[in-house]
Design a protein around this motif. Structure first.
Motif, PDB file in Angstrom:
ATOM      1  N   LEU A  84       0.826  -1.211   0.000  1.00 38.94           N
ATOM      2  CA  LEU A  84       0.000   0.000   0.000  1.00 38.94           C
ATOM      3  C   LEU A  84       0.857   1.257   0.000  1.00 38.94           C
ATOM      4  O   LEU A  84       1.690   1.461   0.885  1.00 38.94           O
ATOM      5  N   GLN A  85       0.645   2.085  -1.006  1.00 42.57           N
ATOM      6  CA  GLN A  85       1.233   3.417  -1.049  1.00 42.57           C
ATOM      7  C   GLN A  85       0.184   4.372  -1.596  1.00 42.57           C
ATOM      8  O   GLN A  85      -0.757   3.954  -2.260  1.00 42.57           O
ATOM      9  N   TYR A  86       0.337   5.636  -1.258  1.00 45.99           N
ATOM     10  CA  TYR A  86      -0.587   6.604  -1.847  1.00 45.99           C
ATOM     11  C   TYR A  86       0.095   7.942  -2.027  1.00 45.99           C
ATOM     12  O   TYR A  86       1.103   8.247  -1.389  1.00 45.99           O
ATOM     13  N   PHE A  87      -0.473   8.721  -2.945  1.00 44.24           N
ATOM     14  CA  PHE A  87       0.052  10.034  -3.281  1.00 44.24           C
ATOM     15  C   PHE A  87      -1.006  11.077  -2.944  1.00 44.24           C
ATOM     16  O   PHE A  87      -2.197  10.873  -3.177  1.00 44.24           O
ATOM     17  N   LYS A  88      -0.543  12.195  -2.432  1.00 44.72           N
ATOM     18  CA  LYS A  88      -1.463  13.241  -1.996  1.00 44.72           C
ATOM     19  C   LYS A  88      -0.837  14.607  -2.276  1.00 44.72           C
ATOM     20  O   LYS A  88       0.344  14.819  -1.988  1.00 44.72           O
ATOM     21  N   PRO A  89      -1.612  15.537  -2.848  1.00 43.67           N
ATOM     22  CA  PRO A  89      -1.076  16.891  -3.017  1.00 43.67           C
ATOM     23  C   PRO A  89      -0.747  17.497  -1.655  1.00 43.67           C
ATOM     24  O   PRO A  89      -1.387  17.148  -0.658  1.00 43.67           O
ATOM     25  N   HIS A  90       0.229  18.372  -1.612  1.00 42.28           N
ATOM     26  CA  HIS A  90       0.569  19.017  -0.348  1.00 42.28           C
ATOM     27  C   HIS A  90      -0.623  19.793   0.195  1.00 42.28           C
ATOM     28  O   HIS A  90      -1.423  20.358  -0.561  1.00 42.28           O
ATOM     29  N   ALA A  91      -0.759  19.829   1.520  1.00 46.51           N
ATOM     30  CA  ALA A  91      -1.938  20.406   2.178  1.00 46.51           C
ATOM     31  C   ALA A  91      -2.189  21.848   1.748  1.00 46.51           C
ATOM     32  O   ALA A  91      -3.323  22.262   1.549  1.00 46.51           O
ATOM     33  N   TYR A 120      -4.525  -2.133  -7.962  1.00 47.45           N
ATOM     34  CA  TYR A 120      -5.720  -1.297  -7.847  1.00 47.45           C
ATOM     35  C   TYR A 120      -5.299   0.132  -7.553  1.00 47.45           C
ATOM     36  O   TYR A 120      -4.537   0.381  -6.624  1.00 47.45           O
ATOM     37  N   PHE A 121      -5.759   1.070  -8.391  1.00 45.42           N
ATOM     38  CA  PHE A 121      -5.469   2.496  -8.233  1.00 45.42           C
ATOM     39  C   PHE A 121      -6.777   3.239  -7.914  1.00 45.42           C
ATOM     40  O   PHE A 121      -7.492   3.635  -8.829  1.00 45.42           O
ATOM     41  N   PRO A 122      -7.126   3.419  -6.648  1.00 44.48           N
ATOM     42  CA  PRO A 122      -8.297   4.240  -6.321  1.00 44.48           C
ATOM     43  C   PRO A 122      -7.941   5.726  -6.348  1.00 44.48           C
ATOM     44  O   PRO A 122      -6.878   6.125  -5.860  1.00 44.48           O
ATOM     45  N   ILE A 123      -8.821   6.527  -6.941  1.00 42.48           N
ATOM     46  CA  ILE A 123      -8.654   7.982  -6.981  1.00 42.48           C
ATOM     47  C   ILE A 123      -9.832   8.600  -6.252  1.00 42.48           C
ATOM     48  O   ILE A 123     -10.984   8.408  -6.654  1.00 42.48           O
ATOM     49  N   ASN A 156      -5.500 -11.091  -0.591  1.00 40.40           N
ATOM     50  CA  ASN A 156      -4.072 -11.336  -0.357  1.00 40.40           C
ATOM     51  C   ASN A 156      -3.191 -10.926  -1.521  1.00 40.40           C
ATOM     52  O   ASN A 156      -2.028 -10.562  -1.327  1.00 40.40           O
ATOM     53  N   SER A 157      -3.727 -10.986  -2.742  1.00 44.14           N
ATOM     54  CA  SER A 157      -2.893 -10.727  -3.932  1.00 44.14           C
ATOM     55  C   SER A 157      -2.990  -9.284  -4.413  1.00 44.14           C
ATOM     56  O   SER A 157      -2.527  -8.959  -5.510  1.00 44.14           O
ATOM     57  N   LEU A 158      -3.560  -8.410  -3.596  1.00 38.80           N
ATOM     58  CA  LEU A 158      -3.827  -7.032  -4.017  1.00 38.80           C
ATOM     59  C   LEU A 158      -2.674  -6.096  -3.662  1.00 38.80           C
ATOM     60  O   LEU A 158      -2.090  -6.180  -2.578  1.00 38.80           O
ATOM     61  N   HIS A 159      -2.352  -5.181  -4.596  1.00 43.26           N
ATOM     62  CA  HIS A 159      -1.400  -4.101  -4.349  1.00 43.26           C
ATOM     63  C   HIS A 159      -2.090  -2.785  -4.708  1.00 43.26           C
ATOM     64  O   HIS A 159      -2.645  -2.655  -5.805  1.00 43.26           O
ATOM     65  N   ILE A 160      -2.057  -1.826  -3.786  1.00 46.66           N
ATOM     66  CA  ILE A 160      -2.836  -0.598  -3.966  1.00 46.66           C
ATOM     67  C   ILE A 160      -1.933   0.630  -4.021  1.00 46.66           C
ATOM     68  O   ILE A 160      -1.055   0.817  -3.174  1.00 46.66           O
ATOM     69  N   THR A 161      -2.166   1.464  -5.034  1.00 46.19           N
ATOM     70  CA  THR A 161      -1.558   2.789  -5.113  1.00 46.19           C
ATOM     71  C   THR A 161      -2.701   3.801  -5.155  1.00 46.19           C
ATOM     72  O   THR A 161      -3.388   3.930  -6.169  1.00 46.19           O
ATOM     73  N   GLY A 162      -2.944   4.485  -4.044  1.00 41.48           N
ATOM     74  CA  GLY A 162      -4.038   5.443  -3.959  1.00 41.48           C
ATOM     75  C   GLY A 162      -3.597   6.839  -4.366  1.00 41.48           C
ATOM     76  O   GLY A 162      -2.431   7.211  -4.198  1.00 41.48           O
ATOM     77  N   ILE A 163      -4.527   7.591  -4.925  1.00 39.20           N
ATOM     78  CA  ILE A 163      -4.272   8.992  -5.276  1.00 39.20           C
ATOM     79  C   ILE A 163      -5.368   9.825  -4.639  1.00 39.20           C
ATOM     80  O   ILE A 163      -6.536   9.730  -5.022  1.00 39.20           O
ATOM     81  N   ILE A 164      -5.011  10.614  -3.627  1.00 37.02           N
ATOM     82  CA  ILE A 164      -5.981  11.459  -2.925  1.00 37.02           C
ATOM     83  C   ILE A 164      -5.988  12.822  -3.608  1.00 37.02           C
ATOM     84  O   ILE A 164      -5.166  13.692  -3.344  1.00 37.02           O
ATOM     85  N   ASP A 165      -6.922  12.978  -4.549  1.00 36.92           N
ATOM     86  CA  ASP A 165      -6.964  14.191  -5.356  1.00 36.92           C
ATOM     87  C   ASP A 165      -8.290  14.225  -6.116  1.00 36.92           C
ATOM     88  O   ASP A 165      -9.099  13.305  -6.017  1.00 36.92           O
ATOM     89  N   PHE A 188      -2.278  12.236 -13.244  1.00 34.48           N
ATOM     90  CA  PHE A 188      -1.245  11.437 -12.580  1.00 34.48           C
ATOM     91  C   PHE A 188      -1.090  10.086 -13.292  1.00 34.48           C
ATOM     92  O   PHE A 188       0.017   9.598 -13.512  1.00 34.48           O
ATOM     93  N   LEU A 189      -2.224   9.506 -13.651  1.00 37.64           N
ATOM     94  CA  LEU A 189      -2.231   8.180 -14.270  1.00 37.64           C
ATOM     95  C   LEU A 189      -1.646   8.192 -15.686  1.00 37.64           C
ATOM     96  O   LEU A 189      -1.003   7.228 -16.120  1.00 37.64           O
ATOM     97  N   LYS A 190      -1.870   9.298 -16.379  1.00 38.40           N
ATOM     98  CA  LYS A 190      -1.411   9.398 -17.767  1.00 38.40           C
ATOM     99  C   LYS A 190       0.117   9.256 -17.819  1.00 38.40           C
ATOM    100  O   LYS A 190       0.836   9.897 -17.063  1.00 38.40           O
ATOM    101  N   ASN A 191       0.605   8.422 -18.670  1.00 43.33           N
ATOM    102  CA  ASN A 191       2.048   8.171 -18.820  1.00 43.33           C
ATOM    103  C   ASN A 191       2.687   7.478 -17.612  1.00 43.33           C
ATOM    104  O   ASN A 191       3.909   7.430 -17.497  1.00 43.33           O
TER     105      ASN A 191
END
Length: 340
Positions: free
Chosen positions: A20-27, A126-129, A147-156, A164-167
């Motif tokens: 699990l990792q996620y990306f978030k714009p600065h506050a 899985y990329f939830p936005i 068990n086989s899931l890897h998640i990259t979240g984008i809080i935006d 973000f997803l493009k390219n």
């Protein structure tokens, strides 16, 4: 990640663990955007607040409650359609696909699609936005169950997440836009948004969109004006959010929830009605707001569509329709498209 992309985007990366990792714009970026948009939208003759600002933590929780209400047909209807399409989806996807979702929320419906992916794949990405922090909570719960899931979240915002997803890489994506959220867009903005999604997609990518259909006005009006008053709390909560985050002094007792179905324009219209003449200060937006009794602040449209309108709209922005799923009463639709 593409180094140029990472350099150009104002995101902070958070790594929870290997799955699990996620990306978030600065506050500061989020606060500035919120303050600027509220300053613009409430400083007009016809005042409005974008529905994307409904979804702070409390707003997201309230919406999850709305989805369980007896009057609110879209969620249970769409869930039934998703159960039916589980048998059909494997003919469209394979090991090479990643699942991307716009507005993932609590990921209840997502599980019905993940069930298909995890049966087909040894490892599922899985990329939830989602604009709400609920994304991190729901992601952790999903990882406990898959068990086989890897998640990259984008809080935006959706647009930010799509950019973000493009390219990002060459992997094929199935992009989900479930619920009836697309109906929140005006016709012009909705078409622009579909064009944005289309421009993000690579050849081979797929897009599954939920669209609410035109039906009896009594069914529609009761869905957005429930007997328990949960939708009213959800609508009013956006004022609480502005109070908390932008240092405003809205008195929620001076407002009421107002919802109608506009048959001519095929849309539910949701407003906050001022019950008195009043003044409000929004400090971080540098705005002094004067409202007259019965003045309306528009908060949401929810457009409804006919099947013919859906076909024309999707094809007009360069999509090819692969399959359409409906419920037995033809209340709701799920349409799978590819890039033409």
């Amino acid at each position: 990640m593409n180094k140029t992309l990472q350099k150009n985007l104002d995101y902070k990366k958070f790594v929870v663990d290997s799955k699990l990792q996620y990306f978030k714009p600065h506050a500061g970026k989020i606060e500035k955007t919120f303050a600027e948009e509220i300053s613009f939208s409430l400083n007009r003759k016809s005042k409005f607040i974008s529905p994307k600002f409904f979804y702070d933590k409390k707003g997201s929780d309230l919406f999850e409650t709305i989805c369980t209400l007896p009057e609110y047909y879209p969620t249970r209807t769409e869930i039934q359609i998703l159960k039916n399409l589980q048998n059909d989806l494997p003919s469209f996807i394979d090991e090479s696909f990643r699942l991307v979702e716009l507005g993932s929320g609590a990921s209840v419906k997502t599980r019905l699609i993940l069930d298909v992916f995890t049966k087909l794949q040894s490892n599922t990405e899985y990329f939830p936005i989602d604009i709400s922090e609920i994304l991190t909570e729901s992601s952790e719960q999903l990882l406990q169950d898959y068990n086989s899931l890897h998640i990259t979240g984008i809080i935006d915002t959706y647009e930010g997440g799509l950019e973000f997803l493009k390219n990002y890489d060459d992997k094929k994506n199935l992009i989900l836009f479930l619920g009836s959220s697309f109906g929140n867009f005006s016709p012009v903005n909705g078409k622009n948004f579909l064009e944005k999604i289309n421009s993000t997609m690579k050849s081979g990518d797929l897009f599954l969109i939920g669209l609410d259909l035109v039906k009896d006005s009594k069914i529609l009006e009761s869905a957005y004006n429930d007997s328990q008053g949960i939708t009213a709390k959800f609508n009013l909560n956006v004022l609480s959010r502005i109070n908390d985050e932008l240092d405003a002094d809205f008195d929620l007792n001076n407002f009421s929830h107002h919802s109608i179905y506009n048959k001519e324009d095929q849309r539910i219209e949701m407003y906050l009605k001022s019950l008195v003449n009043q003044s409000v200060i929004i400090s971080k937006s540098n705005l002094s707001l004067n409202l007259e009794k019965n003045e309306l602040i528009h908060t949401e449209y929810s457009h409804k569509y006919t099947l013919d309108q859906i076909k024309i709209l999707l094809e007009s922005v360069g999509f090819k329709i692969e399959h359409v799923w409906l419920d037995d009463q033809t209340h709701f639709s799920l349409t799978l498209v590819s890039k033409n």
